[in-house]
Design a protein around this motif. Structure first.
Motif, PDB file in Angstrom:
ATOM      1  N   ASP A  70      36.421  44.405  24.398  1.00  0.00           N
ATOM      2  CA  ASP A  70      35.104  44.619  23.793  1.00  0.00           C
ATOM      3  C   ASP A  70      34.241  45.560  24.635  1.00  0.00           C
ATOM      4  OD1 ASP A  70      35.356  43.071  21.444  1.00  0.00           O
ATOM      5  OD2 ASP A  70      35.121  41.232  22.606  1.00  0.00           O
ATOM      6  N   THR A  71      34.365  45.450  25.957  1.00  0.00           N
ATOM      7  CA  THR A  71      33.566  46.314  26.830  1.00  0.00           C
ATOM      8  C   THR A  71      34.026  47.768  26.678  1.00  0.00           C
ATOM      9  OG1 THR A  71      33.437  44.426  28.320  1.00  0.00           O
ATOM     10  CG2 THR A  71      32.696  46.543  29.192  1.00  0.00           C
ATOM     11  N   LEU A  72      35.337  47.938  26.571  1.00  0.00           N
ATOM     12  CA  LEU A  72      35.886  49.282  26.369  1.00  0.00           C
ATOM     13  C   LEU A  72      35.390  49.859  25.036  1.00  0.00           C
ATOM     14  CD1 LEU A  72      37.837  51.555  27.179  1.00  0.00           C
ATOM     15  CD2 LEU A  72      39.704  50.216  26.193  1.00  0.00           C
ATOM     16  N   ALA A  90      38.024  32.480  37.262  1.00  0.00           N
ATOM     17  CA  ALA A  90      36.562  32.431  37.258  1.00  0.00           C
ATOM     18  C   ALA A  90      36.047  33.448  38.280  1.00  0.00           C
ATOM     19  CB  ALA A  90      36.092  31.030  37.615  1.00  0.00           C
ATOM     20  N   SER A  91      35.299  34.412  37.797  1.00  0.00           N
ATOM     21  CA  SER A  91      34.865  35.516  38.653  1.00  0.00           C
ATOM     22  C   SER A  91      33.819  35.059  39.672  1.00  0.00           C
ATOM     23  CB  SER A  91      34.272  36.607  37.756  1.00  0.00           C
ATOM     24  OG  SER A  91      33.969  37.746  38.519  1.00  0.00           O
ATOM     25  N   THR A  92      33.989  35.445  40.916  1.00  0.00           N
ATOM     26  CA  THR A  92      33.018  35.083  41.963  1.00  0.00           C
ATOM     27  C   THR A  92      32.607  36.330  42.746  1.00  0.00           C
ATOM     28  OG1 THR A  92      34.892  34.502  43.401  1.00  0.00           O
ATOM     29  CG2 THR A  92      33.774  32.684  42.245  1.00  0.00           C
ATOM     30  N   CYS A  96      29.467  41.463  43.925  1.00  0.00           N
ATOM     31  CA  CYS A  96      29.585  42.908  44.190  1.00  0.00           C
ATOM     32  C   CYS A  96      28.944  43.712  43.055  1.00  0.00           C
ATOM     33  CB  CYS A  96      31.058  43.314  44.367  1.00  0.00           C
ATOM     34  SG  CYS A  96      31.739  42.800  45.950  1.00  0.00           S
ATOM     35  N   GLN A  97      29.095  43.231  41.823  1.00  0.00           N
ATOM     36  CA  GLN A  97      28.428  43.912  40.689  1.00  0.00           C
ATOM     37  C   GLN A  97      26.915  43.891  40.890  1.00  0.00           C
ATOM     38  OE1 GLN A  97      30.058  41.416  37.633  1.00  0.00           O
ATOM     39  NE2 GLN A  97      31.926  42.627  37.418  1.00  0.00           N
ATOM     40  N   LEU A  98      26.401  42.724  41.341  1.00  0.00           N
ATOM     41  CA  LEU A  98      24.963  42.627  41.584  1.00  0.00           C
ATOM     42  C   LEU A  98      24.528  43.618  42.665  1.00  0.00           C
ATOM     43  CD1 LEU A  98      24.360  38.740  41.536  1.00  0.00           C
ATOM     44  CD2 LEU A  98      23.785  40.392  39.752  1.00  0.00           C
ATOM     45  N   LYS A 112      31.671  25.003  33.468  1.00  0.00           N
ATOM     46  CA  LYS A 112      32.477  24.647  32.287  1.00  0.00           C
ATOM     47  C   LYS A 112      33.855  25.290  32.338  1.00  0.00           C
ATOM     48  CE  LYS A 112      29.564  27.387  29.393  1.00  0.00           C
ATOM     49  NZ  LYS A 112      28.462  27.247  28.485  1.00  0.00           N
ATOM     50  N   GLU A 113      33.931  26.510  32.872  1.00  0.00           N
ATOM     51  CA  GLU A 113      35.230  27.198  32.938  1.00  0.00           C
ATOM     52  C   GLU A 113      36.264  26.394  33.713  1.00  0.00           C
ATOM     53  OE1 GLU A 113      35.045  31.992  33.150  1.00  0.00           O
ATOM     54  OE2 GLU A 113      33.980  30.991  34.755  1.00  0.00           O
ATOM     55  N   ILE A 114      35.862  25.843  34.852  1.00  0.00           N
ATOM     56  CA  ILE A 114      36.902  25.273  35.719  1.00  0.00           C
ATOM     57  C   ILE A 114      36.914  23.752  35.772  1.00  0.00           C
ATOM     58  CG2 ILE A 114      37.137  27.351  37.138  1.00  0.00           C
ATOM     59  CD1 ILE A 114      35.454  26.013  39.276  1.00  0.00           C
ATOM     60  N   LEU A 139      41.925  29.970  29.411  1.00  0.00           N
ATOM     61  CA  LEU A 139      41.177  31.163  29.824  1.00  0.00           C
ATOM     62  C   LEU A 139      42.112  32.255  30.320  1.00  0.00           C
ATOM     63  CD1 LEU A 139      38.161  29.655  31.769  1.00  0.00           C
ATOM     64  CD2 LEU A 139      38.181  30.616  29.475  1.00  0.00           C
ATOM     65  N   ALA A 140      41.642  33.481  30.200  1.00  0.00           N
ATOM     66  CA  ALA A 140      42.415  34.619  30.694  1.00  0.00           C
ATOM     67  C   ALA A 140      41.529  35.434  31.623  1.00  0.00           C
ATOM     68  CB  ALA A 140      42.863  35.476  29.531  1.00  0.00           C
ATOM     69  N   LYS A 141      42.133  36.027  32.629  1.00  0.00           N
ATOM     70  CA  LYS A 141      41.379  36.831  33.585  1.00  0.00           C
ATOM     71  C   LYS A 141      40.933  38.142  32.950  1.00  0.00           C
ATOM     72  CE  LYS A 141      39.802  37.859  37.658  1.00  0.00           C
ATOM     73  NZ  LYS A 141      38.484  37.202  37.917  1.00  0.00           N
ATOM     74  N   SER A 142      41.858  38.707  32.218  1.00  0.00           N
ATOM     75  CA  SER A 142      41.571  40.021  31.668  1.00  0.00           C
ATOM     76  C   SER A 142      41.744  39.909  30.154  1.00  0.00           C
ATOM     77  CB  SER A 142      42.559  41.007  32.292  1.00  0.00           C
ATOM     78  OG  SER A 142      42.457  42.235  31.694  1.00  0.00           O
TER      79      SER A 142
HETATM   80  C1  G6P Z   1      37.094  36.739  31.203  1.00  0.00           C
HETATM   81  C2  G6P Z   1      37.134  36.216  32.628  1.00  0.00           C
HETATM   82  C3  G6P Z   1      35.734  36.209  33.214  1.00  0.00           C
HETATM   83  C4  G6P Z   1      35.130  37.604  33.135  1.00  0.00           C
HETATM   84  C5  G6P Z   1      35.167  38.160  31.704  1.00  0.00           C
HETATM   85  C6  G6P Z   1      34.836  39.643  31.671  1.00  0.00           C
HETATM   86  O1  G6P Z   1      36.391  35.848  30.403  1.00  0.00           O
HETATM   87  O2  G6P Z   1      37.668  34.899  32.645  1.00  0.00           O
HETATM   88  O3  G6P Z   1      35.788  35.792  34.570  1.00  0.00           O
HETATM   89  O4  G6P Z   1      33.813  37.549  33.567  1.00  0.00           O
HETATM   90  O5  G6P Z   1      36.478  38.028  31.156  1.00  0.00           O
HETATM   91  O6  G6P Z   1      35.858  40.325  32.347  1.00  0.00           O
HETATM   92  P1  G6P Z   1      35.687  41.740  33.032  1.00  0.00           P
HETATM   93  O7  G6P Z   1      37.032  42.030  33.627  1.00  0.00           O
HETATM   94  O8  G6P Z   1      35.320  42.703  31.946  1.00  0.00           O
HETATM   95  O9  G6P Z   1      34.620  41.609  34.053  1.00  0.00           O
END
Ligand code: G6P
Length: 607
Positions: free
Chosen positions: A352-354, A397-399, A404-406, A485-487, A600-603
Motif C-alpha cells: 500500500d505504501t508503494l 513488531a517494529s521497534t 530511527c524513523q522519528l 496487541k501485536e505481541i 502477522l507479517a514483517k513485510s
Molecule cells: C507490518 C509490520 C509492522 C510495520 C508495518 C509497515 O504490519 O508487522 O511492524 O510497521 O507492516 O511496514 P513497513 O515495512 O512499511 O514499515
C-alpha cells in the motif's frame, strides 16, 4: 510475508533451502515447503506450521536433488494447511509464489472449462496449471512462463522448477521483491538478499516486470516485454547481514537495546553536531517552496508519520496531511504538482505504501522516502531517499526502525523550519542539541527495564488496556497499544487523552489498566485532569512520565515509570523505549511468540 528461495547447487540443496527460509522467517508465515528434482523427477515436502515441522519431515524422508525451490507461506487464499502450502506442483512443474493473483477466479474458471481439476484453494495453483497448460501445448518452459506472466494481474513474485530441467530455475517479479544471487557454479533466488547471505554477497535485484532464467552458468533477465535486459550486480555489505540475537532471548529485545546505537548512527547522518545544524540529504526541492506536505505509511511507520505531523506543523509551520497508505492510495486526494509526499517504510516493500508513492508521483509530486532497506522497491522508485540506519530489523513488531524513523523525521522538520524562516540559528541549535542527546536518554530509559518487567505482570492479567496521550504522546499511545496487541494479543486501544470523555470513559473499571503517557510538557496539566477523571471512576493508572511529572501528578497509580528528563520535542523517541519494553515483557510473561506473533507479517507485500 511469504518467503521465496531457489538454489541451483552442486549437491543436495534441501537443507540449504530450509536454512535460507529460516532467514526469511521474520517476514511471518504459517506453513512451509521445499521441492527438488531427483533424477529429473519432482519431489516435494511440505508442512503446516513452523519450519521445524518441515525439517522433521525432511529428516524422515530427505530430498536429495541438487536443484530446488522453497517457500514460507503467509496464507491469503485458503487455510494455512499442508495442502495449500507451497510449492504447488503439477506433473510438469513446481512453483512458489509471494503475493496475490487478483484474477485467479477468472483464470481458474477458464482452466476448469478445459477439464483441469484443482487440488487446492489457492491462487498459486492457477499459475501452476496455466504454465502446465502451455507446456502441454508443446511450449518450452521459457515460452510457457513467457505466455503466462502477461495474463496474471496483481502483485507477485514467482519461482518455477520444471520436471526434467535439472539446470534451470525461472523467477519473476511483479510488485513483490525478488533477488538473484551469484555463486561459483551455483545460482540462487531469494525474496531478499538476507536469505542468500550465507551463500553469496553478489546480488542482482530484479526490476518490476522482470523475469529471469537461471542456470548454474549465470542468469538471463527479460523485462515485461520479453526483451533481454541487463540489471546491475551489487556487492551487499556484510554488515547488513548481521541477524543474530546476540545475548538476547529474542530479536525484539536485541532491537530495543540497539536503539541508542542505531538512533545515534542515524542522527549523526542527519545533523552536524559541531555546527548545531540539521543536514538533510540532497533534495530536489526546497521546504521553503512547499505549501503542504502529505505523509503516507502503514502500521508503526504511520505512527512515526503522525508524530512528524506535530513536528512539521509546529517547527516549520508546514501544514501536514497524513493518512494510512491503504486509504491514501484509493481516496484520490487532490495533490498539487510540485508539493511533497513523504512515505515511511521499514521494509520499503509494503504494497500500500508503494502504491501511495506511485499515486503521488503520478500527480507530479516530489516523493521522499524514509526507508530502512535501501535496496527496496520504495527506495528505488523515490525521487529522494532518507535512509534510517537501523540495520536489519527481524522482530515482526517494529521497534528500532520506528525510533530511527522519528530521528530522521525530526531532523527533516528542523531543516524545514530553518529553510522556511520559522526557526532561527539559536533555535535550530537547541533542537539539534536535544536530538543529539537522545541516544544517552534512551540508554537511561533502558535502565528502567526491571521495574517495567514487574509492571508487565500486572498488564498480563488484563483483557483490555487503554493508552492515553496528548500532543506527540497521542501517536505514541497508538503505537503503545499496537505493540501490546501485536505481541501479547491483549486488546488495547490508544486514545487522545482529550477524547476520553467522548467514549472510552464508559469502559473504565478496576479491571482495565489505563496507561498514561505524559511527559511534563505544555499539555501535561490537561492530561493530569484526564487521569483524575479515570481515578475518580476507580480506574487503575500506570503513569509514564518524568520526575517532575511524577511529583506533580501525585496520584494513586498502580505504577509510575519515571523517564529521564528531556526536551519535550524528543520525548516520543525516549518514551518509545518504555512502551516497547512494557509490551515485550507482558508478551514474554504470557509465553507468547514475541518475534513471530500469530497472523502477522514483517513485510506486507499484498493489499
Ligand atoms: C507490518 C509490520 C509492522 C510495520 C508495518 C509497515 O504490519 O508487522 O511492524 O510497521 O507492516 O511496514 P513497513 O515495512 O512499511 O514499515
Amino acid at each position: 510475508m511469504c518467503g521465496i528461495v531457489g538454489i541451483l547447487g552442486k549437491a543436495a540443496v534441501a537443507t540449504q533451502v530450509v536454512d535460507a527460509l529460516k532467514r526469511l522467517e521474520y517476514r511471518g508465515y504459517d506453513s512451509a515447503g521445499v521441492a527438488t528434482l531427483e533424477n529429473g523427477r519432482l519431489t516435494r515436502c511440505r508442512a503446516e506450521g513452523k519450519l521445524r515441522n518441515l525439517e522433521l519431515k525432511l529428516s524422515e524422508a530427505p530430498l536429495t536433488g541438487a536443484i530446488g525451490i522453497g517457500h514460507t507461506r503467509w496464507a491469503t487464499h485458503g487455510r494455512p494447511n499442508e495442502v495449500n502450502a507451497h510449492p504447488h506442483a503439477t506433473a510438469k512443474l513446481a512453483v512458489v509464489h509471494n503475493g496475490i493473483i487478483e484474477n485467479f477466479r477468472e483464470l481458474k474458471r477458464e482452466l476448469e472449462a478445459k477439464g483441469v481439476v484443482f487440488e487446492t484453494e489457492t491462487d498459486t495453483e492457477v499459475v501452476a496449471q496455466l504454465v502446465t497448460d502451455a507446456l502441454q501445448e508443446g511450449r518450452t518452459p521459457l515460452e510457457a512462463v513467457g505466455t503466462t506472466l502477461p495474463r496474471l494481474r496483481g502483485a507477485f513474485a514467482l519461482a518455477f522448477l520444471f520436471e526434467g530441467e535439472a539446470d534451470q530455475l525461472i523467477g519473476a517479479r511483479h510488485g513483490a521483491p525478488l533477488a538473484i544471487g551469484h555463486g561459483d557454479g551455483e545460482m540462487y533466488l531469494g525474496s531478499d538478499a538476507l536469505a542468500l547471505a550465507p551463500f553469496t554477497d553478489q546480488v542482482t535485484y530484479l526490476e518490476d516486470g522482470d523475469w529471469a532464467v537461471l542456470t548454474r552458468a549465470g542468469v538471463t533477465i527479460r523485462d515485461a516485454g520479453g526483451h533481454p535486459v541487463e540489471r546491475p550486480r551489487q556487492t551487499i555489505p556484510t554488515g547488513s547481514f548481521i541477524a543474530s540475537k546476540g545475548n538476547h532471548r529474542h530479536f525484539m529485545a536485541k532491537e530495543i537495546y540497539e536503539q541508542p546505537e542505531v538512533v545515534g548512527r542515524t542522527i549523526a547522518h542527519y545533523v552536524d553536531f559541531a555546527a548545531g545544524r540539521a543536514c538533510p540529504p540532497d533534495l530536489p526541492f526546497s521546504f521553503r517552496d512547499l505549501r503542504r506536505l502529505s505523509i503516507s505509511a502503514c502500521g508503526t511507520a504511520y505512527y512515526a508519520g503522525l508524530v512528524a505531523k506535530y513536528w512539521f506543523e509546529r517547527l516549520a509551520r508546514l501544514p501536514v496531511e497524513i493518512d494510512v497508505a491503504s486509504e491514501f492510495r484509493y481516496r484520490e486526494a487532490p495533490l498539487d504538482p510540485g508539493e511533497l509526499t513523504i512515505v515511511v517504510s521499514q521494509s520499503g516493500e509494503t504494497a500500500d505504501t508503494l502504491a501511495s508513492l506511485r499515486y503521488a508521483k503520478s500527480q507530479g509530486q516530489h516523493v521522499l522516502s524514509i526507508v530502512n532497506v535501501t535496496t527496496s522497491t520504495i527506495a528505488r522508485e523515490s525521487g529522494a531517499l532518507a535512509p534510517t540506519l537501523a540495520g536489519p530489523e527481524i522482530g515482526v513488531a517494529s521497534t528500532k526502525a520506528f525510533t530511527c524513523q522519528l530521528a530522521v523525521l525530526l531532523s527533516l522538520a528542523i531543516a524545514a523550519g530553518r529553510q522556511r524562516g520559522v526557526l532561527d540559528e539559536a533555535e535550530e541549535r537547541r533542537l539539534v542539541d536535544a536530538l543529539v542527546g537522545v541516544p544517552g536518554l534512551m540508554s537511561e530509559a533502558l535502565r528502567g527495564e526491571a521495574e517495567i518487567e514487574l509492571l508487565a505482570r500486572e498488564i498480563a492479567k488484563a483483557k483490555d488496556v487503554l493508552y492515553l496521550g496528548r500532543g506527540t504522546s497521542f501517536p505514541l499511545a497508538l503505537e503503545g497499544a499496537l505493540k501490546l496487541k501485536e505481541i501479547s494479543y491483549i486488546h488495547a486501544e490508544g486514545y487522545a487523552a482529550g477524547e476520553l470523555k467522548h467514549g472510552p470513559i464508559a469502559l473504565i473499571d478496576d479491571a482495565m489498566p489505563v496507561i498514561v503517557i505524559a511527559p511534563s510538557d505544555a499539555v501535561f496539566e490537561k492530561t493530569v485532569s484526564n487521569m483524575q477523571e479515570v481515578a475518580a471512576r476507580g480506574g487503575r493508572i500506570l503513569l509514564v512520565t518524568d520526575r517532575r511529572g511524577a511529583a506533580e501528578a501525585a496520584m494513586d497509580t498502580f505504577g509510575t515509570v519515571v523517564m529521564p528528563d528531556c526536551d519535550p520535542v524528543v520525548s516520543p523517541l525516549v518514551y518509545a523505549v518504555a512502551i516497547q519494553l512494557l509490551a515485550y515483557h507482558t508478551a514474554v510473561f504470557m509465553g507468547k511468540d514475541v518475534d513471530q506473533p500469530r497472523n502477522l507479517a514483517k513485510s506486507v507485500t499484498v493489499e
